[in-house]
Design a protein around this motif. Structure first.
Motif, mmCIF file in Angstrom:
data_model
loop_
_atom_site.group_PDB
_atom_site.id
_atom_site.type_symbol
_atom_site.label_atom_id
_atom_site.label_comp_id
_atom_site.label_asym_id
_atom_site.label_seq_id
_atom_site.Cartn_x
_atom_site.Cartn_y
_atom_site.Cartn_z
ATOM 1 N N SER A 3 40.617 35.256 31.783
ATOM 2 C CA SER A 3 40.144 35.950 30.588
ATOM 3 C C SER A 3 41.280 36.794 30.019
ATOM 4 C CB SER A 3 38.931 36.826 30.922
ATOM 5 O OG SER A 3 39.253 37.788 31.893
ATOM 6 N N GLU A 35 37.318 35.958 36.444
ATOM 7 C CA GLU A 35 35.939 35.999 35.949
ATOM 8 C C GLU A 35 35.856 36.917 34.735
ATOM 9 O OE1 GLU A 35 33.324 34.238 37.292
ATOM 10 O OE2 GLU A 35 34.908 33.296 38.465
ATOM 11 N N ASN A 41 31.385 44.855 37.237
ATOM 12 C CA ASN A 41 32.813 44.975 37.568
ATOM 13 C C ASN A 41 33.444 46.172 36.883
ATOM 14 O OD1 ASN A 41 32.866 42.680 39.196
ATOM 15 N ND2 ASN A 41 33.211 41.333 37.459
ATOM 16 N N LYS A 86 28.258 40.772 29.657
ATOM 17 C CA LYS A 86 29.672 40.373 29.627
ATOM 18 C C LYS A 86 30.383 41.136 28.510
ATOM 19 C CE LYS A 86 29.295 36.913 32.667
ATOM 20 N NZ LYS A 86 28.158 37.349 33.448
#
Length: 102
Positions: A3, A35, A41, A86
């Motif tokens: 990413s 990821e 996260n 996300k």
């Protein structure tokens, strides 16, 4: 696929900023990782990189503790998928403490 770098603003209000050296706004470029970044996260990253003291007042387990309101681009994170949301480039994430000492 790695990413790309994401730039975000994180805001801490309602007393939450006191856990971050009194800094209310942090403009952050998150590092690349395999990821996509999600809030789960992100909270780990904030705890390791921004949080200065008393993590128990900000986090409980892998989430924010009860009494911390989280807004993503001015929307309640409960509407956005909470820990599974996300992150997108230029997202603004606001953490507001609703816990106040007497």
């Amino acid at each position: 696929v790695i990413s790309s770098l994401l730039v975000h603003c994180f805001y801490f209000r309602g007393g939450a900023e006191l856990l971050f050296d009194g800094v209310k706004k942090h403009q952050v470029t998150l590092p690349c990782q395999p990821e996509p970044w999600d809030i789960r996260n992100l909270l780990k990253w904030i705890k390791q990189n921004l949080l200065k003291e008393r993590p128990e007042l900000f986090m409980q387990g892998e989430s924010v503790r009860p009494g911390i309101l989280v807004l993503i681009n001015d929307a309640d994170w409960e509407l956005m998928g909470e820990l599974d949301y996300k992150l997108q480039d230029q997202d603004n994430v606001l953490f507001i403490s609703t816990l106040h000492g007497g």
